[in-house]
Design an enzyme around this catalytic site. Structure first.
Site, short mmCIF file in Angstrom:
data_model
loop_
_atom_site.label_atom_id
_atom_site.label_comp_id
_atom_site.label_asym_id
_atom_site.label_seq_id
_atom_site.Cartn_x
_atom_site.Cartn_y
_atom_site.Cartn_z
N GLU A 270 19.14 128.38 92.38
CA GLU A 270 19.21 126.98 92.78
C GLU A 270 18.46 126.74 94.09
OE1 GLU A 270 20.48 124.16 91.33
OE2 GLU A 270 20.59 125.44 89.55
N CYS B 81 12.65 114.59 79.44
CA CYS B 81 12.60 113.39 80.28
C CYS B 81 11.79 113.69 81.53
CB CYS B 81 14.02 112.95 80.63
SG CYS B 81 14.15 111.30 81.34
N CYS C 57 10.09 110.76 74.65
CA CYS C 57 11.24 109.92 74.27
C CYS C 57 11.59 110.05 72.79
CB CYS C 57 10.97 108.47 74.64
SG CYS C 57 10.74 108.21 76.42
N CYS D 73 14.16 112.80 72.42
CA CYS D 73 15.28 112.80 73.36
C CYS D 73 16.59 112.47 72.64
CB CYS D 73 15.04 111.79 74.47
SG CYS D 73 16.41 111.67 75.66
N CYS E 124 19.13 104.62 75.70
CA CYS E 124 18.44 104.62 76.99
C CYS E 124 17.95 103.21 77.33
CB CYS E 124 17.26 105.60 76.96
SG CYS E 124 16.29 105.63 78.49
#
Length: 348
Positions: free
Chosen positions: A37, A192, A199, A202, A208
């Site tokens: 991270e 995304c 899209c 997705c 959305c």
């Protein structure tokens, strides 16, 4: 869509299309999640993977990192940039040895108290390594949420950030947190995406709001772009007759913080003046090497190298903690900025 349906749809997509072979996923320990991270802040996955594997080989666990010399940590980080991340990793590991029996704490507030760990990193560690219900709001998640809910405004502003955290926490599932956290991050990273969102593939497309409005690329909102400032510096490349290079350790704050680099000056005259204080008068005149540019996130730096070859340093340098000679084999053990490494490799 209800929060359970949102999470369920994401997890179903992730099982078939998500990333399951990232090196920090096997095993998904707190130390490995934490390291990944921190490295992934401002850095792409494909860039991080070889650094992560090398870093883990040198410092397999938190105690190994805590006892490592600072120079060794910076050397393993050299080239990733944003060097305060490495310094904070090192400090946090040392703190954990003293206060948490050599482990990252499982308490959210205790994690937040460690250097370099913010809300999203703490959430990532706890959700992925322990399965706890904590949200992650990194760049990928911000992009998914601002588009899905059509949240206008600068995504870096405190008002939008607060809204995104509230939404992220409201969508958390009751179980399978590690899979859910990875799923929403993967969706932002692979579907995304910033410039070419896919899209049509997705799993959230049907609901959305940005897609329904036909303005997906307007989200997340950003501040107006500013032109990148231009800066210049002159670096003193002082090489001894035996091939040693004179290095100067940079302050902890600022660019290349804590790394060894070449001494710097604002112009050629100041560089000459600095050289007079570092080498004997018998040393030859400097040679101007080709200038080159290095772009940071907030400015572009043009570097003008000046080479003093076969020079002899003044004796007091041996007693100076921030300035030292480094033999060619030592250069590989120290943390040097990437452009300086490239410059040294090109030396005649």
């Amino acid at each position: 869509m209800s929060p359970p349906a949102f999470a369920s749809r994401l997890r179903a997509w992730h099982q078939k299309h998500g990333r399951h072979d990232l090196p920090w996923q096997h095993p998904r320990t707190p130390y490995r999640v934490w390291l990944s991270e921190i490295m992934l802040q401002q850095t792409q996955v494909q860039t991080v993977i070889p650094y992560f594997e090398n870093f883990l080989e040198r410092f397999p666990d938190l105690p190994d990192l805590a006892v490592a010399p600072a120079d060794a940590v910076m050397n393993a980080w050299a080239g990733l940039g944003y060097y305060s991340r490495a310094r904070n990793l090192h400090k946090a590991a040392q703190w954990c040895m003293i206060h948490h029996n050599g482990h990252l704490p499982e308490d959210y507030d205790a994690l937040l108290a460690l250097p370099g760990i913010g809300r999203s990193t703490a959430g990532a560690i706890l959700s992925q390594a322990h399965g706890s219900r904590h949200a992650i709001v990194d760049g990928n998640v911000k992009r998914v949420l601002t588009r899905y809910f059509a949240i206008a405004g600068d995504a870096s502003s405190s008002a939008v950030d607060k809204q995104l955290w509230q939404l992220a926490e409201s969508l958390l599932p009751e179980s399978h947190m590690a899979d859910y956290s990875q799923a929403i991050m993967d969706l932002g990273a692979t579907v995304c995406t910033s410039r070419k969102p896919q899209c049509t593939t997705c799993p959230l497309a049907a609901d959305c709001l940005a897609l329904a409005q036909g303005n997906v690329l307007d989200y997340p909102g950003r501040k107006p772009a500013k032109s990148i400032p231009e800066r210049e510096t002159h670096v003193l490349l002082l090489r001894s007759r035996s091939g040693e290079i004179l290095l100067e350790q940079r302050p902890d704050k600022g660019i290349w913080g804590g790394l060894y680099s070449l001494p710097e000056a604002s112009d050629a005259d100041q560089a000459q003046a600095r050289a007079v204080g570092l080498i004997t008068a018998k040393s030859p005149a400097p040679i101007s090497l080709p200038a080159f540019a290095h772009t940071f996130s907030h400015f572009r730096l043009t570097i003008h190298p000046l080479l003093w070859d076969a020079c002899t340093a003044k004796s007091q340098i041996r007693d100076n903690a921030s300035i030292r000679w480094a033999a060619p084999d030592e250069l590989r053990q120290l943390g040097l900025p990437a452009p300086i490494q490239k410059l040294l490799k090109r030396l005649p």
